[in-house]
Design a protein around this motif. Structure first.
Motif, short mmCIF file in Angstrom:
data_model
loop_
_atom_site.label_atom_id
_atom_site.label_comp_id
_atom_site.label_asym_id
_atom_site.label_seq_id
_atom_site.Cartn_x
_atom_site.Cartn_y
_atom_site.Cartn_z
N THR A 248 0.85 -1.20 0.00
CA THR A 248 0.00 0.00 0.00
C THR A 248 0.88 1.24 0.00
O THR A 248 0.66 2.18 -0.79
CB THR A 248 -0.92 -0.01 1.24
OG1 THR A 248 -1.75 -1.18 1.18
CG2 THR A 248 -1.77 1.24 1.31
N ARG B 180 2.46 1.75 -3.37
CA ARG B 180 1.52 2.28 -4.37
C ARG B 180 1.18 3.74 -4.11
O ARG B 180 0.77 4.45 -5.02
CB ARG B 180 0.24 1.43 -4.42
CG ARG B 180 0.44 0.08 -5.06
CD ARG B 180 -0.89 -0.58 -5.39
NE ARG B 180 -1.67 -0.88 -4.21
CZ ARG B 180 -1.65 -2.04 -3.55
NH1 ARG B 180 -0.90 -3.03 -3.98
NH2 ARG B 180 -2.39 -2.21 -2.47
N CYS B 181 1.37 4.18 -2.85
CA CYS B 181 1.14 5.61 -2.55
C CYS B 181 2.24 6.47 -3.16
O CYS B 181 2.04 7.68 -3.35
CB CYS B 181 1.13 5.85 -1.04
SG CYS B 181 -0.38 5.28 -0.25
N HIS C 118 -2.24 4.04 -5.56
CA HIS C 118 -3.18 3.66 -4.48
C HIS C 118 -4.57 4.21 -4.75
O HIS C 118 -5.57 3.51 -4.54
CB HIS C 118 -2.64 4.18 -3.14
CG HIS C 118 -3.56 3.93 -1.99
ND1 HIS C 118 -3.86 2.67 -1.53
CD2 HIS C 118 -4.27 4.80 -1.20
CE1 HIS C 118 -4.71 2.76 -0.51
NE2 HIS C 118 -4.97 4.04 -0.29
#
Ligand SMILES: Nc1ncnc2c1ncn2[C@@H]1O[C@H](COP(=O)(O)OP(=O)(O)OP(=O)(O)O)[C@@H](O)[C@H]1O
Length: 269
Positions: free
Chosen positions: A56, A59-60, A65
């Motif tokens: 997560t 992906r940020c 995200h």
């Protein structure tokens, strides 16, 4: 804050600063309160138990995200000082500057090797100077795949071995000339030899690119990463938090936090 201009070919790779970042799914935080500086021309590894929010957080770093249904973010990710979550930032440009390689090799199986490499260019980015064949050759060379595929450029991407397919995906990511490459467990589906080939490649490309890698494999983090960040969650169902970050050698030899030591010694996780 405006989105920064794309780099010139000679620009140094970008740095990323994660500031007080919390990322959630349907309002439930998966990773919380992260502050992390990602230095240029270094490999930074994100390690931690399953569910601690490594993927997560990764992906940020390029805004991916927010493409997940129900996902939200608070805090900032500064790409060379400009917040990628600012209202006027350009997601397409950010993903060109901050590329991503996924866990499973994802070439288009029926598309040729050459066209797979060039597949990211349709996003509207400048195509550079030479003809596209040169660009494909350069990207395949950077990904260490050129000698193996130079006579198979018209063969389907799906005809390559798993390790070759992953390097093809790395070539595809590099073809759009990013400054930062995010890699989410890029070797988890590969055999040991292909894994070592990809690790060699990571060490080579960090001369030019900033690399962030998520890995479950602590030996891999120790082999490739300059900096290691350890995340964990206090209890199942609670968000992951960044416990400790530092030079990889120190994190593995003399961690400052007991939780880090417990994880790297195999007591938890
Ligand atoms: N698409 C999603 N929708 C809802 N919750 C999600 C989604 N993706 C991840 N999560 C949740 O967010 C938390 C963190 O997951 P994430 O995959 O980031 O952790 P991870 O550390 O990368 O785990 P692993 O090592 O198992 O891949 C988990 O509780 C997970 O269930």
């Amino acid at each position: 804050m405006p989105t920064p201009a794309p780099p010139s070919d000679t620009a140094a790779p970008a740095r990323l600063d994660v500031v007080n970042l919390t990322a959630s799914y349907h309002g439930r935080p998966a990773v919380a309160d992260v502050d992390l500086a990602i230095e240029p021309r270094q490999v930074t590894a994100l390690i931690g138990p399953s569910g601690s929010g490594k993927s997560t957080l990764l992906r940020c770093l390029n805004g991916l995200h927010l493409t997940v249904p129900g996902a939200s973010v608070t805090g900032s990710v500064l790409l060379d000082d400009a917040d990628i979550y600012a209202k006027d930032s350009n997601p397409v440009e950010i993903r060109q500057r901050v590329g991503m390689v996924f866990q499973r090799p994802t070439p288009f199986p029926t598309m040729s090797v050459r066209d797979n490499v060039l597949a990211g260019l349709h996003l509207g980015r400048r195509l550079g100077r030479g003809p596209h064949d040169d660009l494909a050759e350069q990207a395949l060379t950077k990904a260490g795949l050129w000698p193996e595929v130079k006579d198979r450029l018209k063969a389907p991407g799906g005809s390559l071995s798993g390790g070759q397919q992953q390097r093809l995906c790395i070539a595809r990511a590099l073809a759009v000339d990013p400054e930062i490459l995010l890699m989410d467990e890029p070797c988890s589906h590969l055999d040991p030899i292909s894994t070592l080939t990809i690790e060699d490649l990571i060490r080579e490309i960090k001369e030019t690119y900033t690399v962030v890698i998520v890995t479950h494999n602590m030996q891999q983090a120790a082999r490739v990463a300059d900096t290691t960040a350890f995340l964990t969650m206090p209890a199942v169902g609670e968000p992951g938090r960044l416990v400790e970050v530092g030079p990889t050698e120190r994190i593995f030899s003399t961690p400052r936090q007991q939780t880090t030591e417990d994880y790297i010694s195999g007591k938890i996780g």
